[in-house]
Design a protein around this motif. Structure first.
Motif, PDB file in Angstrom:
ATOM      1  N   GLU A  49       0.772  -1.241   0.000  1.00 49.56           N
ATOM      2  CA  GLU A  49       0.000   0.000   0.000  1.00 49.56           C
ATOM      3  C   GLU A  49       0.808   1.298   0.000  1.00 49.56           C
ATOM      4  OE1 GLU A  49      -3.747  -1.103   2.761  1.00 49.56           O
ATOM      5  OE2 GLU A  49      -1.814  -2.027   3.271  1.00 49.56           O
ATOM      6  N   PRO A  50       2.029   1.347   0.514  1.00 45.30           N
ATOM      7  CA  PRO A  50       2.716   2.639   0.655  1.00 45.30           C
ATOM      8  C   PRO A  50       2.789   3.487  -0.605  1.00 45.30           C
ATOM      9  CG  PRO A  50       3.876   0.978   1.903  1.00 45.30           C
ATOM     10  CD  PRO A  50       2.815   0.251   1.126  1.00 45.30           C
ATOM     11  N   ALA A  51       2.958   2.879  -1.776  1.00 42.56           N
ATOM     12  CA  ALA A  51       3.132   3.671  -2.993  1.00 42.56           C
ATOM     13  C   ALA A  51       1.852   4.347  -3.460  1.00 42.56           C
ATOM     14  CB  ALA A  51       3.707   2.811  -4.113  1.00 42.56           C
ATOM     15  N   ILE A  52       0.705   3.925  -2.933  1.00 39.62           N
ATOM     16  CA  ILE A  52      -0.536   4.599  -3.338  1.00 39.62           C
ATOM     17  C   ILE A  52      -0.703   5.913  -2.578  1.00 39.62           C
ATOM     18  CG2 ILE A  52      -2.243   3.706  -1.676  1.00 39.62           C
ATOM     19  CD1 ILE A  52      -4.075   3.128  -4.052  1.00 39.62           C
ATOM     20  N   LEU A  53      -0.026   6.039  -1.432  1.00 38.36           N
ATOM     21  CA  LEU A  53      -0.214   7.209  -0.575  1.00 38.36           C
ATOM     22  C   LEU A  53       0.172   8.523  -1.261  1.00 38.36           C
ATOM     23  CD1 LEU A  53       1.054   5.729   2.812  1.00 38.36           C
ATOM     24  CD2 LEU A  53      -1.322   6.122   2.140  1.00 38.36           C
ATOM     25  N   PRO A  54       1.340   8.621  -1.891  1.00 36.29           N
ATOM     26  CA  PRO A  54       1.715   9.895  -2.528  1.00 36.29           C
ATOM     27  C   PRO A  54       1.214  10.053  -3.959  1.00 36.29           C
ATOM     28  CG  PRO A  54       3.579   8.402  -2.592  1.00 36.29           C
ATOM     29  CD  PRO A  54       2.461   7.660  -1.913  1.00 36.29           C
ATOM     30  N   LEU A  55       0.492   9.063  -4.486  1.00 38.89           N
ATOM     31  CA  LEU A  55       0.126   9.080  -5.906  1.00 38.89           C
ATOM     32  C   LEU A  55      -0.816  10.225  -6.262  1.00 38.89           C
ATOM     33  CD1 LEU A  55       0.166   7.733  -8.718  1.00 38.89           C
ATOM     34  CD2 LEU A  55      -1.797   6.362  -7.965  1.00 38.89           C
ATOM     35  N   ALA A  56      -1.969  10.295  -5.596  1.00 41.48           N
ATOM     36  CA  ALA A  56      -2.946  11.336  -5.939  1.00 41.48           C
ATOM     37  C   ALA A  56      -2.357  12.737  -5.803  1.00 41.48           C
ATOM     38  CB  ALA A  56      -4.202  11.183  -5.084  1.00 41.48           C
ATOM     39  N   PRO A  57      -1.671  13.062  -4.702  1.00 43.60           N
ATOM     40  CA  PRO A  57      -1.121  14.418  -4.612  1.00 43.60           C
ATOM     41  C   PRO A  57      -0.021  14.697  -5.621  1.00 43.60           C
ATOM     42  CG  PRO A  57      -0.403  13.089  -2.734  1.00 43.60           C
ATOM     43  CD  PRO A  57      -1.487  12.319  -3.434  1.00 43.60           C
ATOM     44  N   ALA A  58       0.829  13.720  -5.933  1.00 45.76           N
ATOM     45  CA  ALA A  58       1.877  13.957  -6.928  1.00 45.76           C
ATOM     46  C   ALA A  58       1.265  14.277  -8.285  1.00 45.76           C
ATOM     47  CB  ALA A  58       2.803  12.740  -7.020  1.00 45.76           C
ATOM     48  N   VAL A  59       0.255  13.491  -8.666  1.00 48.74           N
ATOM     49  CA  VAL A  59      -0.414  13.719  -9.956  1.00 48.74           C
ATOM     50  C   VAL A  59      -1.154  15.051  -9.949  1.00 48.74           C
ATOM     51  CG1 VAL A  59      -2.271  12.898 -11.465  1.00 48.74           C
ATOM     52  CG2 VAL A  59      -0.610  11.270 -10.536  1.00 48.74           C
ATOM     53  N   CYS A  60      -1.911  15.310  -8.885  1.00 50.47           N
ATOM     54  CA  CYS A  60      -2.715  16.535  -8.842  1.00 50.47           C
ATOM     55  C   CYS A  60      -1.846  17.786  -8.730  1.00 50.47           C
ATOM     56  CB  CYS A  60      -3.717  16.463  -7.695  1.00 50.47           C
ATOM     57  SG  CYS A  60      -5.023  15.243  -7.999  1.00 50.47           S
ATOM     58  N   ASN A  61      -0.724  17.686  -8.053  1.00 50.14           N
ATOM     59  CA  ASN A  61       0.194  18.825  -8.021  1.00 50.14           C
ATOM     60  C   ASN A  61       0.756  19.126  -9.412  1.00 50.14           C
ATOM     61  OD1 ASN A  61      -0.066  19.452  -5.286  1.00 50.14           O
ATOM     62  ND2 ASN A  61       1.549  18.030  -4.665  1.00 50.14           N
ATOM     63  N   ALA A  62       1.024  18.063 -10.166  1.00 53.17           N
ATOM     64  CA  ALA A  62       1.501  18.264 -11.542  1.00 53.17           C
ATOM     65  C   ALA A  62       0.397  18.849 -12.415  1.00 53.17           C
ATOM     66  CB  ALA A  62       1.992  16.938 -12.117  1.00 53.17           C
ATOM     67  N   VAL A  63      -0.833  18.353 -12.232  1.00 46.97           N
ATOM     68  CA  VAL A  63      -1.968  18.873 -13.005  1.00 46.97           C
ATOM     69  C   VAL A  63      -2.184  20.355 -12.699  1.00 46.97           C
ATOM     70  CG1 VAL A  63      -4.479  18.753 -13.281  1.00 46.97           C
ATOM     71  CG2 VAL A  63      -3.127  16.655 -13.268  1.00 46.97           C
ATOM     72  N   SER A  64      -2.046  20.713 -11.435  1.00 45.62           N
ATOM     73  CA  SER A  64      -2.221  22.119 -11.058  1.00 45.62           C
ATOM     74  C   SER A  64      -1.176  23.009 -11.717  1.00 45.62           C
ATOM     75  CB  SER A  64      -2.160  22.256  -9.533  1.00 45.62           C
ATOM     76  OG  SER A  64      -3.253  21.595  -8.929  1.00 45.62           O
ATOM     77  N   ARG A  65       0.047  22.509 -11.807  1.00 45.59           N
ATOM     78  CA  ARG A  65       1.099  23.277 -12.470  1.00 45.59           C
ATOM     79  C   ARG A  65       0.832  23.381 -13.978  1.00 45.59           C
ATOM     80  NH1 ARG A  65       6.094  24.346 -10.306  1.00 45.59           N
ATOM     81  NH2 ARG A  65       6.241  24.036  -8.060  1.00 45.59           N
ATOM     82  N   ALA A  66       0.298  22.298 -14.545  1.00 43.50           N
ATOM     83  CA  ALA A  66       0.051  22.288 -15.984  1.00 43.50           C
ATOM     84  C   ALA A  66      -1.129  23.170 -16.367  1.00 43.50           C
ATOM     85  CB  ALA A  66      -0.205  20.856 -16.451  1.00 43.50           C
ATOM     86  N   SER A  67      -2.148  23.203 -15.506  1.00 44.61           N
ATOM     87  CA  SER A  67      -3.389  23.900 -15.845  1.00 44.61           C
ATOM     88  C   SER A  67      -3.508  25.278 -15.226  1.00 44.61           C
ATOM     89  CB  SER A  67      -4.583  23.059 -15.397  1.00 44.61           C
ATOM     90  OG  SER A  67      -4.610  22.944 -13.973  1.00 44.61           O
ATOM     91  N   GLY A  68      -2.738  25.517 -14.166  1.00 43.56           N
ATOM     92  CA  GLY A  68      -2.873  26.774 -13.448  1.00 43.56           C
ATOM     93  C   GLY A  68      -4.069  26.813 -12.530  1.00 43.56           C
ATOM     94  N   LYS A  69      -4.763  25.688 -12.401  1.00 41.08           N
ATOM     95  CA  LYS A  69      -5.936  25.598 -11.537  1.00 41.08           C
ATOM     96  C   LYS A  69      -5.666  24.573 -10.444  1.00 41.08           C
ATOM     97  CE  LYS A  69     -10.776  24.127 -11.465  1.00 41.08           C
ATOM     98  NZ  LYS A  69     -11.866  23.485 -12.223  1.00 41.08           N
ATOM     99  N   ARG A  70      -5.899  24.951  -9.201  1.00 43.37           N
ATOM    100  CA  ARG A  70      -5.649  24.046  -8.083  1.00 43.37           C
ATOM    101  C   ARG A  70      -6.733  22.969  -8.015  1.00 43.37           C
ATOM    102  NH1 ARG A  70      -1.783  21.730  -5.687  1.00 43.37           N
ATOM    103  NH2 ARG A  70      -0.683  23.703  -6.096  1.00 43.37           N
ATOM    104  N   VAL A  71      -6.308  21.690  -8.011  1.00 42.72           N
ATOM    105  CA  VAL A  71      -7.230  20.557  -7.916  1.00 42.72           C
ATOM    106  C   VAL A  71      -7.470  20.243  -6.445  1.00 42.72           C
ATOM    107  CG1 VAL A  71      -7.591  18.128  -8.467  1.00 42.72           C
ATOM    108  CG2 VAL A  71      -6.411  19.615 -10.106  1.00 42.72           C
ATOM    109  N   ARG A  72      -8.735  20.325  -6.028  1.00 45.82           N
ATOM    110  CA  ARG A  72      -9.052  20.052  -4.628  1.00 45.82           C
ATOM    111  C   ARG A  72     -10.138  18.985  -4.465  1.00 45.82           C
ATOM    112  NH1 ARG A  72      -9.017  26.092  -3.687  1.00 45.82           N
ATOM    113  NH2 ARG A  72      -6.927  26.607  -2.927  1.00 45.82           N
ATOM    114  N   THR A  73     -10.600  18.422  -5.554  1.00 43.24           N
ATOM    115  CA  THR A  73     -11.660  17.416  -5.495  1.00 43.24           C
ATOM    116  C   THR A  73     -11.344  16.294  -6.469  1.00 43.24           C
ATOM    117  OG1 THR A  73     -13.281  19.144  -5.001  1.00 43.24           O
ATOM    118  CG2 THR A  73     -14.140  17.029  -5.705  1.00 43.24           C
TER     119      THR A  73
END
Length: 716
Positions: free
Chosen positions: A681-705
């Motif tokens: 299970e440990p590798a699933i823990l940082p997955l969503a935030p790593a992806v969403c942080n990258a998406v936020s940088r790519a889109s300029g919109k903060r993903v919170r949901t």
């Protein structure tokens, strides 16, 4: 394992080797004489005269490689020939009769290896000492003059040798050593190596038996309908039309379900569709996404919430902060959606013994559920553990499908009955990952340093729902606040509040329970880094002490991912850090957002410190599995509630990650060797935030949901 064609042959197989071990991935028996001559050196180890070693496994195998890893640890200490090793599941019935001799039979929380490594290693070392002692006694020489390598014992002075198979019977009569010496991991020859998994060859050939594959002589089949509104009951049943249908044997009505027993599952399910059932929704028929959100929001507004953590004076620090930043994050209910629906075959025999075949993460819990449903003592119940077509926590607790299977089989005593849920029944009657909301408020000083963090989490309590005997101390469910209550960063002022709000939707342990909190926390940390004008990696490192294992994995992931180096046009990186299930993990995601708002995850780099690594190949495979499973939830999945029931019914509206969507995954193992952590299970823990942080940088919109599919990350 092959279910025999006749009852007599089947009974021979099912009772072979000390009463009921379901053989999985063992070498075929050379002859009946050889089978009869097998020796149990200790509860974990069987040795054949031809030196084949069978290692008993108490944990469940659901594709994560636990079976092979545990066998490696035993074989390492036994010092046998790995090419001659096979495995079998330990019998739950024998487990009870022998006073729980195999320890825990539960497989969850990435505990399979890390919580049993000590005693399984000692089982191998103890057997090795007994075998060498038996050879020394036969030669009448001091034990110290004898050595062993790959199952061959030698007397150094005379050059004589004996094989394990030649002395196993004599060794089994010796008293086991009290505290056998374990090998230093630096001297491992089998453990710590990327050996081929023992289950793969048979899986490639389709040999393993899953619960859905079980076929017994004279077996009948059952399909089930449960109240579509959780907590509801059966009010009335009209089964007259179904009873006339071909192959139907019986209609079973219980308080909260109706089942049809027939001579095939298809006929049972078709007949079930003709049963007219009136349900009592127990007052929950109006529940919806909106009512759940309102319940959680009300919880966050409670002025007197219990505190899971309090350090310093957070309120005062926030009042004096140079900058205050607030954010609210949300995530939905999620089904486990195992590829194999919940299945249980039960056979209540005329002599008062119950046999159960099921895919389970907890054989003892399955046994207890079966015994309770049948009204039998545990000693009269056997659970035959099948391979699992997915678990992710669903097949651990509860054991509702086992209880149902036995209750249905009671209607046909003396006949085996296989209950299998339909896909829609499975999708709409799970124990879901809790929906939750987190509100965070941070205070930064003039230099952008984090000086105060106040976090509020509102969600249902898994412990309260599934573990009624376990204490929920001071109103805190530790699974609901993990990630905040054990914040890895050094922050002088911290407060964590928890609003337990339990709706009627049943919740359960979904792979890495509480992992939504890492999404909330690590995305919020990125928000703070941006506000402070700092690089996200450097910002995190500034809050981690020298020597902290979090630093090790964060730096390893950043280095392997080339953090700071130029990327192809349109790609952006995101980073996240986590600790859980005994291990430390950090992750960097490379993401692009297309003109239509579609998110593409190109590359994932994960760094993991689990202390020790038993099989590096399996550990890397588990990281890849975490990414595939987790990205399904990040990109696509949510369970919606309408009229008190789950809307989604199959994979068309609860989609899995496609092959085309799977990113390249690179796993960096950085084991420090001073503790035992997990990998499931440990590798699933940082997955969503790593992806969403990258998406936020790519889109300029903060993903919170979550999931991302419900929003256009471009903000269009």
């Amino acid at each position: 394992m092959t279910i025999a064609a006749t009852r007599r042959e089947f009974m021979k197989v099912s009772t072979m080797l000390a009463g009921g071990f379901a053989l999985e991935f063992c070498f075929p028996l050379a002859s009946r004489a050889a089978a009869d001559a097998v020796t149990e050196v200790n509860a974990w180890i069987l040795i054949h005269p031809d030196d084949r070693v069978i290692i008993r496994i108490a944990r469940s195998e659901m594709g994560q490689g636990t079976m092979t890893a545990l066998a490696q640890l035993v074989a390492e200490e036994l010092d046998c020939d790995w090419s001659r090793v096979g495995t079998e599941f330990a019998s739950p019935n024998e487990h009870i009769r022998r006073k729980r001799i195999w320890g825990s039979m539960s497989t969850g929380g990435s505990m399979g290896v890390r919580s049993s490594q000590d005693y399984v290693r000692k089982a191998g070392a103890s057997a090795r000492e007994m075998l060498v002692a038996a050879a020394a006694a036969q030669w009448r020489v001091p034990r110290a003059e004898c050595g062993v390598e790959r199952g061959v014992i030698s007397h150094r002075a005379s050059g004589r040798t004996l094989r394990y198979g030649q002395v196993a019977a004599a060794a089994a009569r010796l008293k086991p050593p009290q505290d056998p010496k374990l090998r230093d991991p630096k001297d491992w020859k089998i453990a710590g190596k990327g050996v081929h998994r023992l289950d793969i060859p048979d899986k490639v050939l389709g040999k393993p038996v899953f619960a859905a594959d079980v076929s017994l002589p004279g077996m009948l089949h059952a399909s089930i309908a449960q109240c579509p509104v959780f907590g509801g009951k059966v009010a009335d049943v009209d089964a007259r039309e179904a009873e006339k249908m071909r192959g139907v044997k019986k209609i079973v009505r219980e308080a909260d379900f109706v089942a049809v027993i027939a001579d095939s599952w298809w006929r049972a399910d078709e007949a079930l569709r003709r049963v007219r059932i009136e349900w009592d929704d127990a007052g929950n028929g109006n529940a919806s996404n909106e009512s759940v959100a309102a319940m959680l929001e009300q919880g966050l507004g409670d002025a007197k919430l219990p505190q899971a953590r309090r350090i310093g004076d957070t309120a005062s620090a926030l009042a004096s902060a140079a900058t205050v930043i607030e954010a609210e994050y949300r995530s939905p209910y999620l089904n486990h959606a195992t590829m194999e629906p919940q299945t249980c075959t039960a056979w209540l025999k005329p002599e008062g013994f119950l046999d159960v075949w099921t895919s389970t993460q907890n054989a003892e819990a399955s046994m207890a559920a079966a015994a309770e449903a049948a009204g039998l003592p545990l000693e009269k119940v056997e659970v035959h553990k099948m391979m699992l077509g997915g678990g992710f926590g669903r097949r651990g607790a509860p054991q509702d499908f086992v209880h149902q299977g036995v209750a249905i089989a009671k209607a046909m005593p003396g006949v085996p009955v296989k209950l299998m849920w339909s896909r829609s029944e499975d999708m709409q009657h799970g124990f879901y990952r809790p929906a939750s909301i987190a509100r965070m408020k941070a205070g930064l000083d003039a230099q952008g340093r984090l000086i105060a963090l106040h976090s509020k989490i509102a969600c249902p309590s898994i412990i309260r729902v599934l573990m009624t005997q376990a204490p929920v101390r001071d109103g805190i469910d530790f699974t609901a606040v993990r990630g905040f209550s054990d914040l890895p960063y050094t922050v002088s002022n911290q407060q964590v509040d928890y609003a337990m709000r339990n709706g009627h939707v049943p919740v359960g342990f979904w792979r890495a329970p509480g992992q939504q909190n890492e999404f909330y926390r690590e995305c919020f940390i990125d928000e703070l880094a941006i506000a402070a004008g700092k690089d996200p990696v450097e910002y995190r490192l500034s809050m981690l002490k020298e020597g902290d294992k979090h630093r090790l994995v964060l730096q390893a992931a950043a280095q392997a991912a080339g953090w700071g180096a130029p990327l192809p046009s349109g790609r952006h990186r995101g980073v996240a850090l986590a600790h859980g299930f005994g291990s430390y993990a950090a992750m960097v995601a490379e993401v692009s957002v297309g003109a239509n708002g579609a998110v593409k995850v190109h590359r994932i780099v994960a760094a993991i410190d689990s202390g020790h690594v038993v099989n590096p190949d399996t550990c890397r495979a588990q990281a890849e599995s975490n990414v595939a499973f987790g990205l399904s939830a990040v990109l696509h999945q949510r369970n919606n509630l309408k009229n008190g029931r789950i809307v989604e019914s199959n994979f068309h509206d609860f989609p899995l990650l496609t092959i085309a969507e799977m990113p390249k995954v690179e796993t960096v193992l950085v084991p420090t060797g001073d503790f035992w952590g997990g990998h499931g299970e440990p590798a699933i823990l940082p997955l969503a935030p790593a992806v969403c942080n990258a998406v936020s940088r790519a889109s300029g919109k903060r993903v919170r949901t979550l999931p991302l599919k419900q929003d256009d990350p471009r903000g269009a």
